[in-house]
Scaffold this active site. Structure first.
Site, PDB file in Angstrom:
ATOM      1  N   GLY A  50       0.708  -1.172  -0.028  1.00 63.28           N
ATOM      2  CA  GLY A  50      -0.010  -0.019   0.078  1.00 63.28           C
ATOM      3  C   GLY A  50       0.976   1.399  -0.045  1.00 63.28           C
ATOM      4  N   ASN A  51       0.137   2.308  -0.317  1.00 64.86           N
ATOM      5  CA  ASN A  51       0.779   3.874  -0.281  1.00 64.86           C
ATOM      6  C   ASN A  51      -0.190   4.687  -0.509  1.00 64.86           C
ATOM      7  OD1 ASN A  51       0.479   3.282  -3.372  1.00 64.86           O
ATOM      8  ND2 ASN A  51       1.990   2.074  -3.116  1.00 64.86           N
ATOM      9  N   GLY A 102       9.767   0.282   0.916  1.00 64.01           N
ATOM     10  CA  GLY A 102      10.776  -0.468   1.582  1.00 64.01           C
ATOM     11  C   GLY A 102      10.698  -0.225   3.241  1.00 64.01           C
ATOM     12  N   GLU A 132       4.788   3.106  -6.856  1.00 65.65           N
ATOM     13  CA  GLU A 132       3.579   3.445  -7.590  1.00 65.65           C
ATOM     14  C   GLU A 132       3.320   4.939  -7.451  1.00 65.65           C
ATOM     15  OE1 GLU A 132       2.062   1.475  -9.099  1.00 65.65           O
ATOM     16  OE2 GLU A 132       2.138  -0.458  -7.718  1.00 65.65           O
ATOM     17  N   HIS A 140      -3.795   3.977  -1.687  1.00 64.41           N
ATOM     18  CA  HIS A 140      -3.857   2.506  -2.461  1.00 64.41           C
ATOM     19  C   HIS A 140      -3.636   1.469  -1.428  1.00 64.41           C
ATOM     20  CE1 HIS A 140      -3.069  -0.529  -4.963  1.00 64.41           C
ATOM     21  NE2 HIS A 140      -1.716  -0.439  -5.047  1.00 64.41           N
ATOM     22  N   HIS A 172      -4.507  -3.174  -0.228  1.00 64.99           N
ATOM     23  CA  HIS A 172      -4.923  -4.379  -0.594  1.00 64.99           C
ATOM     24  C   HIS A 172      -5.739  -4.930   0.620  1.00 64.99           C
ATOM     25  CE1 HIS A 172      -0.814  -3.408  -2.025  1.00 64.99           C
ATOM     26  NE2 HIS A 172      -1.540  -3.410  -3.272  1.00 64.99           N
ATOM     27  N   HIS A 206      -4.889  -7.104  -8.171  1.00 69.18           N
ATOM     28  CA  HIS A 206      -4.214  -6.257  -7.680  1.00 69.18           C
ATOM     29  C   HIS A 206      -4.288  -5.629  -6.236  1.00 69.18           C
ATOM     30  CE1 HIS A 206      -0.866  -2.892  -8.161  1.00 69.18           C
ATOM     31  NE2 HIS A 206      -1.012  -2.971  -6.896  1.00 69.18           N
TER      32      HIS A 206
END
Length: 220
Positions: free
Chosen positions: A30-31, A46, A76, A95, A97, A158
């Protein structure tokens, strides 16, 4: 060019931590990004998402120039920038998951946002984006095009991307989407679901505002 106030960098870090605490993403996935004038603040690559701090938040211009040398940006980043370019009304992007909603990215089935008034009001109809390899310019282009049609993008095989007038609103949409996905799953197993009728949807829109890709519904 100012990189952004400490409070804004902490906001990005805190939303990322909150995603992890709520089980909406993993420690490495995620971001999150926030538009601050001409600067985009974005989570790095990271780094443990559950322990993220303000000093780890990157900063980049809309044309992709990193403003903090030595800090590895999210893979991303270009996707976030492309969303901002396509949606000048958006200030925050999430973003992630989330497990249930992400399962729907691999199914020929839709998340039913009409099961409750809240999910329809907050989410509208999610938009689907076709599969493209993560971290690529092509993925950025595809998601950038999709987000023109709505505030929630289901990324095939995704994850999910949500946007908002604020970063908190983008987070809220992510959380509500996961709830909607769970409700869709539960309703499918129990059978005989009763989604909102067109009459009830029109009533919601008349009172709280229409849903389209440029307007935000009224707060409640």
């Amino acid at each position: 060019m100012a990189i952004g106030r400490e409070a804004e960098r902490e906001e990005v870090a805190s939303i990322m931590r909150r995603l992890y605490i709520r089980g909406l993403t993993t420690s490495s996935g995620g971001n999150v990004s926030l538009r601050c004038g001409d600067v985009i603040l974005i989570t790095p690559s990271g780094t443990d998402k559950g322990e993220m701090i303000a000093d780890e938040i990157g900063a980049v211009t809309l044309d992709g120039k990193s403003l903090i040398p030595g800090l590895k940006l999210s893979i991303e980043t270009e996707m976030h920038l492309e969303v901002f370019r396509n949606r000048p009304d958006v200030s925050g992007i999430v973003h992630a998951h989330p497990v249930t909603a992400s399962a729907f990215t691999a199914l020929d089935a839709e998340i039913d946002t009409r099961l409750t008034a809240e999910t329809w009001h907050v989410l509208g109809v999610p938009v689907r984006a076709p599969y493209v390899l993560m971290g690529t310019e092509e993925l950025a282009r595809v998601v950038g095009q999709a987000v023109r049609k709505g505030n929630v993008v289901i990324m095939e095989n995704h994850g999910v991307l949500t946007v908002g007038d604020t970063l908190f609103q983008a987070f809220d949409r992510m959380e509500v989407l996961e709830a909607a996905a769970r409700m869709t799953w539960i309703a499918a197993t129990m059978g005989c679901s009763r989604p909102l009728s067109e009459t009830r949807i029109r009533e919601l829109e008349e009172i709280y505002g229409r849903r389209d890709n440029k307007r935000t519904p009224a707060k409640y």
